[in-house]
Design a protein around this motif. Structure first.
Motif, PDB file in Angstrom:
ATOM      1  N   PRO A  18      -4.436  -5.074   3.385  1.00  0.00           N
ATOM      2  CA  PRO A  18      -3.049  -4.911   2.921  1.00  0.00           C
ATOM      3  C   PRO A  18      -2.238  -6.198   3.081  1.00  0.00           C
ATOM      4  N   ARG A  19      -1.407  -6.473   2.083  1.00  0.00           N
ATOM      5  CA  ARG A  19      -0.569  -7.670   2.089  1.00  0.00           C
ATOM      6  C   ARG A  19       0.645  -7.509   2.993  1.00  0.00           C
ATOM      7  N   ASP A  20       1.134  -6.275   3.110  1.00  0.00           N
ATOM      8  CA  ASP A  20       2.338  -6.027   3.908  1.00  0.00           C
ATOM      9  C   ASP A  20       2.333  -4.580   4.401  1.00  0.00           C
ATOM     10  N   THR A  21       3.349  -4.230   5.155  1.00  0.00           N
ATOM     11  CA  THR A  21       3.449  -2.890   5.739  1.00  0.00           C
ATOM     12  C   THR A  21       3.532  -1.813   4.671  1.00  0.00           C
ATOM     13  N   GLU A  22       4.260  -2.099   3.603  1.00  0.00           N
ATOM     14  CA  GLU A  22       4.411  -1.112   2.534  1.00  0.00           C
ATOM     15  C   GLU A  22       3.057  -0.785   1.890  1.00  0.00           C
ATOM     16  N   GLU A  23       2.268  -1.822   1.592  1.00  0.00           N
ATOM     17  CA  GLU A  23       0.951  -1.594   0.999  1.00  0.00           C
ATOM     18  C   GLU A  23       0.031  -0.885   1.985  1.00  0.00           C
ATOM     19  N   LYS A  24       0.118  -1.270   3.246  1.00  0.00           N
ATOM     20  CA  LYS A  24      -0.703  -0.624   4.275  1.00  0.00           C
ATOM     21  C   LYS A  24      -0.397   0.870   4.338  1.00  0.00           C
ATOM     22  N   GLN A  25       0.891   1.221   4.344  1.00  0.00           N
ATOM     23  CA  GLN A  25       1.271   2.635   4.395  1.00  0.00           C
ATOM     24  C   GLN A  25       0.786   3.388   3.159  1.00  0.00           C
ATOM     25  N   LEU A  26       0.931   2.771   1.997  1.00  0.00           N
ATOM     26  CA  LEU A  26       0.473   3.385   0.746  1.00  0.00           C
ATOM     27  C   LEU A  26      -1.031   3.671   0.806  1.00  0.00           C
ATOM     28  N   LEU A  27      -1.820   2.656   1.169  1.00  0.00           N
ATOM     29  CA  LEU A  27      -3.272   2.810   1.211  1.00  0.00           C
ATOM     30  C   LEU A  27      -3.695   3.818   2.276  1.00  0.00           C
ATOM     31  N   HIS A  28      -3.055   3.778   3.435  1.00  0.00           N
ATOM     32  CA  HIS A  28      -3.414   4.716   4.497  1.00  0.00           C
ATOM     33  C   HIS A  28      -3.119   6.152   4.077  1.00  0.00           C
ATOM     34  N   ARG A  29      -1.982   6.376   3.419  1.00  0.00           N
ATOM     35  CA  ARG A  29      -1.664   7.734   2.929  1.00  0.00           C
ATOM     36  C   ARG A  29      -2.709   8.199   1.924  1.00  0.00           C
ATOM     37  N   MET A  30      -3.071   7.316   0.991  1.00  0.00           N
ATOM     38  CA  MET A  30      -4.076   7.656  -0.025  1.00  0.00           C
ATOM     39  C   MET A  30      -5.413   8.009   0.615  1.00  0.00           C
ATOM     40  N   LEU A  31      -5.864   7.138   1.495  1.00  0.00           N
ATOM     41  CA  LEU A  31      -7.177   7.340   2.117  1.00  0.00           C
ATOM     42  C   LEU A  31      -7.184   8.576   3.009  1.00  0.00           C
ATOM     43  N   ARG A  32      -6.087   8.791   3.725  1.00  0.00           N
ATOM     44  CA  ARG A  32      -5.996   9.957   4.618  1.00  0.00           C
ATOM     45  C   ARG A  32      -6.096  11.251   3.816  1.00  0.00           C
ATOM     46  N   VAL A  33      -5.379  11.333   2.710  1.00  0.00           N
ATOM     47  CA  VAL A  33      -5.384  12.566   1.927  1.00  0.00           C
ATOM     48  C   VAL A  33      -6.715  12.738   1.190  1.00  0.00           C
ATOM     49  N   ASP A  34      -7.321  11.642   0.742  1.00  0.00           N
ATOM     50  CA  ASP A  34      -8.623  11.752   0.079  1.00  0.00           C
ATOM     51  C   ASP A  34      -9.674  12.251   1.065  1.00  0.00           C
ATOM     52  N   HIS A  35      -9.651  11.713   2.264  1.00  0.00           N
ATOM     53  CA  HIS A  35     -10.573  12.162   3.306  1.00  0.00           C
ATOM     54  C   HIS A  35     -10.349  13.648   3.599  1.00  0.00           C
ATOM     55  N   ALA A  36      -9.083  14.044   3.741  1.00  0.00           N
ATOM     56  CA  ALA A  36      -8.759  15.451   4.025  1.00  0.00           C
ATOM     57  C   ALA A  36      -9.247  16.362   2.904  1.00  0.00           C
ATOM     58  N   GLY A  37      -9.070  15.917   1.652  1.00  0.00           N
ATOM     59  CA  GLY A  37      -9.515  16.722   0.513  1.00  0.00           C
ATOM     60  C   GLY A  37     -11.021  16.903   0.495  1.00  0.00           C
ATOM     61  N   GLU A  38     -11.742  15.835   0.765  1.00  0.00           N
ATOM     62  CA  GLU A  38     -13.207  15.933   0.785  1.00  0.00           C
ATOM     63  C   GLU A  38     -13.674  16.764   1.984  1.00  0.00           C
ATOM     64  N   TYR A  39     -12.973  16.639   3.097  1.00  0.00           N
ATOM     65  CA  TYR A  39     -13.295  17.448   4.269  1.00  0.00           C
ATOM     66  C   TYR A  39     -13.086  18.934   3.951  1.00  0.00           C
ATOM     67  N   GLY A  40     -11.925  19.240   3.345  1.00  0.00           N
ATOM     68  CA  GLY A  40     -11.637  20.623   2.982  1.00  0.00           C
ATOM     69  C   GLY A  40     -12.642  21.184   1.986  1.00  0.00           C
ATOM     70  N   ALA A  41     -13.016  20.366   1.001  1.00  0.00           N
ATOM     71  CA  ALA A  41     -14.005  20.808   0.007  1.00  0.00           C
ATOM     72  C   ALA A  41     -15.341  21.120   0.683  1.00  0.00           C
ATOM     73  N   ASN A  42     -15.727  20.306   1.640  1.00  0.00           N
ATOM     74  CA  ASN A  42     -16.964  20.564   2.382  1.00  0.00           C
ATOM     75  C   ASN A  42     -16.899  21.906   3.107  1.00  0.00           C
ATOM     76  N   ARG A  43     -15.752  22.183   3.705  1.00  0.00           N
ATOM     77  CA  ARG A  43     -15.609  23.447   4.433  1.00  0.00           C
ATOM     78  C   ARG A  43     -15.594  24.640   3.475  1.00  0.00           C
ATOM     79  N   ILE A  44     -15.013  24.463   2.275  1.00  0.00           N
ATOM     80  CA  ILE A  44     -15.017  25.539   1.282  1.00  0.00           C
ATOM     81  C   ILE A  44     -16.455  25.854   0.863  1.00  0.00           C
ATOM     82  N   TYR A  45     -17.232  24.818   0.567  1.00  0.00           N
ATOM     83  CA  TYR A  45     -18.626  25.057   0.167  1.00  0.00           C
ATOM     84  C   TYR A  45     -19.439  25.642   1.319  1.00  0.00           C
ATOM     85  N   ALA A  46     -19.130  25.240   2.548  1.00  0.00           N
ATOM     86  CA  ALA A  46     -19.815  25.836   3.715  1.00  0.00           C
ATOM     87  C   ALA A  46     -19.512  27.339   3.776  1.00  0.00           C
TER      88      ALA A  46
END
Length: 195
Positions: A18-46
Motif C-alpha cells: 500500500p502507498r498510504d493509509t487510505e489504500e491500506k485500509q481499502l485493501l485490508h477491508r477487501m481482503l478481510r471480506v473476501d476471506h470471510a466470504g470464502e470461509y462462510g462458503a466452505n462452512r455452507i458446503y460442509a
C-alpha cells in the motif's frame, strides 16, 4: 460440469504494497471480506455435505466445496502475507454457514442448490464490484489481485449455474428463500468489512 483450474497459488504476493493509509485500509477491508466470504462458503458446503454427502448429489457438492477450499487457502495465504487480520466474526460465520448449509440441505437437493444459487450470486456480484473498483483505481497496479478475484468469481458463477442446472428453482418458496439468504449475505459482507 465444473471447470477445473491449475493451482493459482503464486510464490509472491498478489497485493501491491500500500502507498498510504487510505489504500491500506481499502485493501485490508477487501481482503478481510473476501476471506470471510470464502470461509462462510466452505462452512455452507460442509453443512450441505453433512446432510447430503451420501446422496447422489454428494459428489457434486463435494466438487464445488473442493474449489471453495482452494479459494479459502489462497485468501489465508494472502492475509498472512499482507498481515491482514481476518474478521472477528469468523466464529459466527462458522456456525451460521454450517447451519445455513445443513438446514437448506434438509429440504433436499433442490434446497441445497437454491442456497448455492443465492450465495454464489451474492459472492460473484461482490467480486464484480471489487473488480470495478480496482479497475477504476489502477488496473496495472492491481493486475495480480484482479486475476485471483476474476478466477474465483468465475468459479462462483459456475457454482451458481450448477445450482440452476440442478433444480434450484423448483424448490417451493425458492424466491423467498433466495432473497432471505441474499439479504443475510449483504449483512455479512457489510459486517465483515468493518469488524
Amino acid at each position: 460440469m465444473l471447470r477445473s483450474h491449475a493451482p493459482s497459488s503464486r510464490a509472491y504476493s498478489v497485493v501491491p504494497t500500500p502507498r498510504d493509509t487510505e489504500e491500506k485500509q481499502l485493501l485490508h477491508r477487501m481482503l478481510r471480506v473476501d476471506h470471510a466470504g470464502e470461509y462462510g462458503a466452505n462452512r455452507i458446503y460442509a453443512g450441505q455435505m453433512s446432510v447430503l454427502g451420501r446422496s447422489r448429489t454428494g459428489p457434486l457438492i463435494q466438487e464445488m466445496w473442493d474449489q471453495e477450499k482452494k479459494h479459502l487457502e489462497k485468501f489465508n495465504e494472502i492475509l498472512a502475507e499482507n498481515r491482514v487480520r481476518p474478521t472477528a466474526l469468523l466464529p459466527l460465520w462458522n456456525i451460521a454457514g454450517f447451519l445455513l448449509g445443513a438446514s437448506t440441505a434438509l429440504l433436499g437437493k433442490e434446497g441445497a442448490m437454491a442456497c448455492t444459487v443465492a450465495v454464489e450470486e451474492s459472492i460473484s456480484e461482490h467480486y464484480n464490484s471489487q473488480i470495478r473498483a480496482l479497475m477504476e483505481k489502477d488496473p496495472e497496479r492491481y493486475n495480480e489481485l484482479l486475476k485471483v478475484i476474476k478466477e474465483f468469481r468465475d468459479d462462483e458463477l459456475d457454482h451458481h449455474d450448477t445450482g440452476l442446472d440442478n433444480d434450484a428453482e423448483t424448490l417451493p418458496g425458492y424466491w423467498l428463500l433466495k432473497n432471505a439468504i441474499q439479504l443475510g449475505c449483504k449483512a455479512a459482507i457489510y459486517a465483515s468489512q468493518r469488524v
